[in-house]
Design an enzyme around this catalytic site. Structure first.
Site, short mmCIF file in Angstrom:
data_model
loop_
_atom_site.label_atom_id
_atom_site.label_comp_id
_atom_site.label_asym_id
_atom_site.label_seq_id
_atom_site.Cartn_x
_atom_site.Cartn_y
_atom_site.Cartn_z
N TYR A 224 -3.04 11.59 5.31
CA TYR A 224 -3.28 10.30 5.97
C TYR A 224 -2.21 9.27 5.59
CZ TYR A 224 -4.64 5.61 6.74
OH TYR A 224 -4.57 4.31 7.11
N TRP B 219 -11.53 12.32 8.87
CA TRP B 219 -10.11 11.96 9.01
C TRP B 219 -9.90 10.62 8.32
CZ3 TRP B 219 -7.68 7.77 11.42
CH2 TRP B 219 -6.27 7.79 11.26
N HIS C 254 -9.08 6.72 2.62
CA HIS C 254 -9.46 7.01 4.01
C HIS C 254 -10.63 7.99 4.10
CE1 HIS C 254 -8.42 6.92 8.38
NE2 HIS C 254 -7.93 5.75 8.03
N ASP D 91 -5.18 3.74 0.07
CA ASP D 91 -6.27 4.01 1.01
C ASP D 91 -6.65 5.49 0.91
OD1 ASP D 91 -8.07 4.10 3.11
OD2 ASP D 91 -6.74 3.13 4.56
N GLU E 291 -9.21 1.89 -1.52
CA GLU E 291 -9.91 1.60 -0.26
C GLU E 291 -10.65 2.82 0.28
OE1 GLU E 291 -7.14 0.02 2.59
OE2 GLU E 291 -8.32 0.72 4.29
N ARG F 128 -13.45 -5.49 3.94
CA ARG F 128 -12.33 -5.30 4.86
C ARG F 128 -12.67 -5.51 6.33
NH1 ARG F 128 -7.83 -3.76 4.57
NH2 ARG F 128 -7.85 -1.91 5.88
N GLU G 161 -13.44 -1.48 6.93
CA GLU G 161 -12.66 -1.61 8.16
C GLU G 161 -13.39 -1.04 9.36
OE1 GLU G 161 -9.05 0.45 6.99
OE2 GLU G 161 -9.55 2.12 8.29
N ARG H 218 0.86 -1.18 0.00
CA ARG H 218 0.00 0.00 0.00
C ARG H 218 0.90 1.23 0.00
NH1 ARG H 218 -3.73 2.33 4.99
NH2 ARG H 218 -1.83 3.50 5.41
N GLU I 25 -4.17 -7.24 5.33
CA GLU I 25 -3.31 -6.09 5.66
C GLU I 25 -2.35 -6.50 6.78
OE1 GLU I 25 -5.38 -2.71 7.31
OE2 GLU I 25 -3.79 -1.32 6.70
O1 EZ4 Z 1 -6.53 4.45 10.06
O2 EZ4 Z 1 -6.63 1.43 11.97
O3 EZ4 Z 1 -6.19 0.65 6.32
N1 EZ4 Z 1 -5.87 0.99 7.39
C1 EZ4 Z 1 -6.32 2.06 8.04
C2 EZ4 Z 1 -5.83 2.24 9.44
C3 EZ4 Z 1 -6.75 3.09 10.31
C4 EZ4 Z 1 -6.48 2.81 11.75
C5 EZ4 Z 1 -7.39 3.59 12.67
O4 EZ4 Z 1 -7.23 3.14 13.97
O5 EZ4 Z 1 -7.09 2.83 7.50
O6 EZ4 Z 1 -4.52 2.72 9.45
CO CO Z 2 -7.96 1.86 5.79
#
Ligand code: EZ4
Ligand code: CO
Length: 403
Positions: A160, A403, A213, A211, A237, A284, A263, A148, A340
């Site tokens: 991030y 975030w 995020h 990701d 992701e 995930r 996730e 990643r 992961e």
């Molecule tokens: O930001 O688990 O794909 N992984 C992620 C992680 C999350 C953290 C938050 O606690 O997005 O790094």
């Molecule tokens: Co993630």
């Protein structure tokens, strides 16, 4: 009848906080479960200690399904990250006990091996494109087949996924949330250039992941997916928040970049529409996040009907207990995709002795009975809980963002 004689929460912070549940039985066999909720640990500690442990004492630990249903239906207040983590902690400890009773590694109890080893992806994080590319190179040297990539972005303060120059990126970094500033325009311009460079330098074979995020709107995510198509990502992701799952239909209509989500999901109900409408490619949701092995197995079986594969979350806030259990799950689950894997610090690894191993870009399950992960309580006691929260993100005008 076999009986649960005690259950205890062990809170420790060997580099980061972990909430661990130890269940003991009258036959001397014990099981270990993880209930860590990053940045909100004490909510699970209290849920377990006040509401769950008292009802476990005296129950037959072999009745995993009944105890799961008792905790899920019996709470009346269903679902949610705190409840489902508390249930997961119990469930994983009980599967550990049952596999030890059966004298089998957990993957054997689940139905046996579907594969020899579990493909994982590591995290390459750099401050800019060249640094990130060097980091991808370093992961290739360590044997990773899937990486990643996240990079610092000009104009974005605290992008991030970018580490602070070590091997152990951990976002929960302060007792009060760190404030970052997000800029969608800079990110959308930058990210295709990053992946173009990564393909130029590292070739076609390495699997590349990314990701987002939760930072984009659906149409922005669609545009990024299109712009990344030439670089053939393994997945994109969390392209947009998934509360409104219809959002993924829009992304899906526009791009063939594979999509991964889940996730922060807690139950099959969070996954159901995305999966059955074929809006994602990888789910995930993970063991600690979604009620343990008992419930994740249901999600995976459901996903298989639509050729959706697993891609379990495995950041460092998922303790070695979750990672070890996930490696057993992944060794069994027929529709496995990828796992992961963010390495834990040496301090964490010492507190949680385990028998999974990394080699050739894969994690390998151990053969010990149970899930193969223990906790050294004396050592754990040397690392007291240290309150930490996840960062927050704002737009440049000060508005709160995801975030
Ligand atoms: O930001 O688990 O794909 N992984 C992620 C992680 C999350 C953290 C938050 O606690 O997005 O790094
Ligand atoms: Co993630």
């Amino acid at each position: 009848m076999m009986k649960i004689t005690s259950a205890r929460v062990i809170l420790c912070s060997p580099g980061r906080n972990f909430v661990t549940l130890k269940i003991e039985t009258d036959e001397g066999i014990y099981g270990i479960g993880d209930g860590t909720l990053n940045g909100r640990e004490m909510s699970v500690v209290s849920y377990l200690s006040e509401h769950v442990i008292p009802v476990l004492i005296g129950r037959d630990p072999r009745r995993i399904e009944d105890i799961w249903q008792y905790l899920y239906r019996g709470a009346y207040w269903r679902r949610g990250p705190v409840t489902m983590r508390a249930i997961a902690a119990v469930d994983v400890a009980l599967w550990d006990i049952k596999a030890k009773l059966a004298n089998m590694p957990l993957f054997d109890l689940l139905g046996g091996r579907s594969r020899d080893k579990v493909l994982v992806y590591g995290h390459a994080n750099g401050t800019d494109i060249e640094h990130t590319s060097d980091e991808v190179g370093r992961y290739k040297e360590m044997g990773y087949k899937a990486v990643r990539a996240q990079s610092g972005i000009p104009g974005v303060k605290g992008a991030y996924g970018v580490g602070r120059g070590d091997m152990y990126y951990e976002p929960a970094d302060a007792s009060l949330p760190t404030e970052t500033v997000w800029n969608t325009g800079s990110y959308l311009n930058f990210t295709p250039k990053l992946f173009q460079r990564l393909r130029d330098v590292h070739g076609d074979e390495i699997h590349l992941l990314h990701d987002v995020h939760h930072r984009l709107t659906p149409i922005e995510a669609a545009r990024l997916g299109c712009n990344l198509e030439p670089y053939r990502l393994f997945w994109m992701e969390d392209a947009t928040p998934a509360e409104n799952q219809e959002a993924f239909r829009l992304i899906r209509q526009h791009t063939t970049t594979p999509l991964a989500v889940g996730e922060i999901f807690n139950t099959i109900w969070d996954c159901k529409d995305l999966i059955s409408n074929q809006l994602i490619d990888y789910i995930r949701t993970t063991i600690v996040g979604a009620g343990g092995v008992t419930h994740l197995r249901r999600i995976a079986d459901f996903a298989a009907l639509w050729q959706v594969r697993t891609g379990s979350h495995g950041a460092t806030d998922l303790s070695p207990v979750t990672l070890g259990t996930a490696v057993h799950f992944d060794t069994w689950v027929p529709n496995f995709g990828i796992q992961e894997y963010m390495r834990h610090t040496p301090e964490t690894d010492d507190v949680f002795p385990h028998d999974y191993t990394f080699r050739d870009g894969c994690l390998h399950a151990g053969e010990k009975p149970g899930h193969g992960v223990d906790i050294d309580e004396r050592l754990a006691a040397r690392y007291p809980y240290s309150p930490k929260q996840l960062p927050i993100a704002r737009l440049q005008d000060g508005s709160m963002w995801n975030w």
